[in-house]
Design an enzyme around this catalytic site. Structure first.
Site, PDB file in Angstrom:
ATOM      1  N   TYR A   1       0.610  -1.138   0.096  1.00  0.00           N
ATOM      2  CA  TYR A   1      -0.062   0.144  -0.027  1.00  0.00           C
ATOM      3  C   TYR A   1       0.882   1.270   0.219  1.00  0.00           C
ATOM      4  CZ  TYR A   1      -4.510  -2.511   0.564  1.00  0.00           C
ATOM      5  OH  TYR A   1      -5.524  -3.365   0.607  1.00  0.00           O
TER       6      TYR A   1
ATOM      7  N   PHE B   1      -5.634   7.383   6.954  1.00  0.00           N
ATOM      8  CA  PHE B   1      -6.176   6.038   7.165  1.00  0.00           C
ATOM      9  C   PHE B   1      -5.054   4.871   6.954  1.00  0.00           C
ATOM     10  CE2 PHE B   1      -7.763   6.765   3.006  1.00  0.00           C
ATOM     11  CZ  PHE B   1      -7.073   5.469   2.164  1.00  0.00           C
TER      12      PHE B   1
ATOM     13  N   ARG C   1     -11.589  -5.862 -11.420  1.00  0.00           N
ATOM     14  CA  ARG C   1     -12.136  -4.492 -10.641  1.00  0.00           C
ATOM     15  C   ARG C   1     -13.615  -4.412 -10.867  1.00  0.00           C
ATOM     16  NH1 ARG C   1      -8.590  -1.537  -7.254  1.00  0.00           N
ATOM     17  NH2 ARG C   1     -10.183   0.000  -7.726  1.00  0.00           N
TER      18      ARG C   1
ATOM     19  N   THR D   1     -14.367   0.951  -4.373  1.00  0.00           N
ATOM     20  CA  THR D   1     -13.612   0.832  -3.005  1.00  0.00           C
ATOM     21  C   THR D   1     -14.566   0.899  -1.881  1.00  0.00           C
ATOM     22  OG1 THR D   1     -11.705   1.989  -4.227  1.00  0.00           O
ATOM     23  CG2 THR D   1     -11.955   2.127  -1.763  1.00  0.00           C
TER      24      THR D   1
ATOM     25  N   ARG E   1     -17.914  -6.448  -3.508  1.00  0.00           N
ATOM     26  CA  ARG E   1     -17.976  -5.708  -2.364  1.00  0.00           C
ATOM     27  C   ARG E   1     -19.699  -5.105  -2.341  1.00  0.00           C
ATOM     28  NH1 ARG E   1     -12.698  -1.998  -4.095  1.00  0.00           N
ATOM     29  NH2 ARG E   1     -11.576  -3.199  -2.642  1.00  0.00           N
TER      30      ARG E   1
ATOM     31  N   ASN F   1     -13.636  -3.868   3.586  1.00  0.00           N
ATOM     32  CA  ASN F   1     -14.119  -4.017   2.088  1.00  0.00           C
ATOM     33  C   ASN F   1     -13.886  -5.416   1.501  1.00  0.00           C
ATOM     34  OD1 ASN F   1     -11.685  -3.548   1.376  1.00  0.00           O
ATOM     35  ND2 ASN F   1     -12.260  -1.578  -0.116  1.00  0.00           N
TER      36      ASN F   1
HETATM   37  P1  DAT Z   1      -9.010  -0.343  -3.871  1.00  0.00           P
HETATM   38  O1  DAT Z   1      -8.641  -1.427  -2.581  1.00  0.00           O
HETATM   39  O2  DAT Z   1     -10.427  -0.294  -4.179  1.00  0.00           O
HETATM   40  O3  DAT Z   1      -7.911  -0.322  -4.879  1.00  0.00           O
HETATM   41  P2  DAT Z   1      -7.723   2.121  -2.936  1.00  0.00           P
HETATM   42  O4  DAT Z   1      -6.543   1.421  -3.427  1.00  0.00           O
HETATM   43  O5  DAT Z   1      -7.952   3.234  -3.000  1.00  0.00           O
HETATM   44  O6  DAT Z   1      -8.978   1.116  -3.179  1.00  0.00           O
HETATM   45  O7  DAT Z   1      -7.462   1.801  -1.220  1.00  0.00           O
HETATM   46  C1  DAT Z   1      -6.904   0.537  -0.639  1.00  0.00           C
HETATM   47  C2  DAT Z   1      -7.652   0.360   0.636  1.00  0.00           C
HETATM   48  O8  DAT Z   1      -7.636   1.423   1.508  1.00  0.00           O
HETATM   49  C3  DAT Z   1      -9.274   0.162   0.131  1.00  0.00           C
HETATM   50  O9  DAT Z   1      -9.343  -1.083  -0.250  1.00  0.00           O
HETATM   51  C4  DAT Z   1      -9.769   0.582   1.655  1.00  0.00           C
HETATM   52  C5  DAT Z   1      -8.855   1.356   2.240  1.00  0.00           C
HETATM   53  N1  DAT Z   1      -9.578   2.673   2.118  1.00  0.00           N
HETATM   54  C6  DAT Z   1      -9.591   3.456   1.096  1.00  0.00           C
HETATM   55  N2  DAT Z   1     -10.125   4.519   1.210  1.00  0.00           N
HETATM   56  C7  DAT Z   1     -10.293   4.543   2.440  1.00  0.00           C
HETATM   57  C8  DAT Z   1     -10.889   5.781   3.515  1.00  0.00           C
HETATM   58  N3  DAT Z   1     -11.246   6.580   3.002  1.00  0.00           N
HETATM   59  N4  DAT Z   1     -10.972   5.071   4.521  1.00  0.00           N
HETATM   60  C9  DAT Z   1     -10.699   4.058   5.131  1.00  0.00           C
HETATM   61  N5  DAT Z   1     -10.115   3.109   4.398  1.00  0.00           N
HETATM   62  C10 DAT Z   1      -9.953   3.316   3.065  1.00  0.00           C
HETATM   63 MG    MG Z   2      -5.949  -0.058  -4.812  1.00  0.00          MG
END
Ligand code: DAT
Ligand code: MG
Length: 152
Positions: free
Chosen positions: A53, A61, A89, A95, A106, A116
């Site tokens: 990440y 977060f 996706r 997300t 989801r 999620n």
């Molecule tokens: P995705 O998992 O859909 O690719 P992302 O890469 O933007 O989404 O974020 C990774 C993860 O971080 C996501 O699955 C859940 C968490 N996340 C994202 N936005 C968040 C938020 N606003 N508050 C809490 N957790 C969050």
């Molecule tokens: Mg992502």
């Protein structure tokens, strides 16, 4: 043909494992027609998750995300097939589960963005990076599915 061998990294997060949704998620990718080429269950280290990440490291977060993701076992998988990154996706949904349509993973199985249940690579490039982060090359298999000529 290379386009039929596109690969994506999919991970069932600790809540998906604990809530008993592993089989349902695998079933959706299987019955869609994608091919499973790697799978393992592990409790991911904070180091691995911080790398995974890394793009989110400055988000508020981020600490709770790494804590949640390392709080229990995950199921890490590599799925292969034409357009599997983009289609994967779509199958996941948005997300935030609140924005995810019914029929998506989801949309059907979770409520809150912080729980999620599933990860999926968001581009072919990030899929390559994530697959090499989570899997050694010898943990991935190459084989021809007997369904191949009925899918393509
Ligand atoms: P995705 O998992 O859909 O690719 P992302 O890469 O933007 O989404 O974020 C990774 C993860 O971080 C996501 O699955 C859940 C968490 N996340 C994202 N936005 C968040 C938020 N606003 N508050 C809490 N957790 C969050
Ligand atoms: Mg992502």
């Amino acid at each position: 043909m290379a386009e039929l061998q596109e690969r994506t990294f999919i991970a069932i997060k600790p809540d998906g494992v604990q809530r008993g949704i592993i089989g349902e998620i695998i079933k959706r990718f299987e019955t869609k027609g994608f091919k499973l080429v790697g799978m393992k269950m592990l409790q991911a280290s904070e180091d691995l998750l911080m790398q995974h990440y890394i793009d989110l490291k400055d988000r508020p977060f981020f600490p709770s995300l790494v804590n949640y993701m390392s709080s229990g076992p995950v199921v890490a998988m590599v799925w292969e097939g034409k357009g599997v990154v983009k289609t994967g996706r779509v199958m996941l949904g948005e997300t935030n589960p609140a924005d995810s349509k019914p029929g998506t993973i989801r949309g059907d199985f979770c409520i809150d963005v912080s729980k999620n249940i599933i990860h999926g690579s968001d581009s072919v490039d990030s899929a390559k990076t994530e697959i090499s982060l989570w899997f050694k090359s010898e943990e991935l298999v190459n084989y021809t599915s007997c369904a191949f000529s009925w899918l393509y």
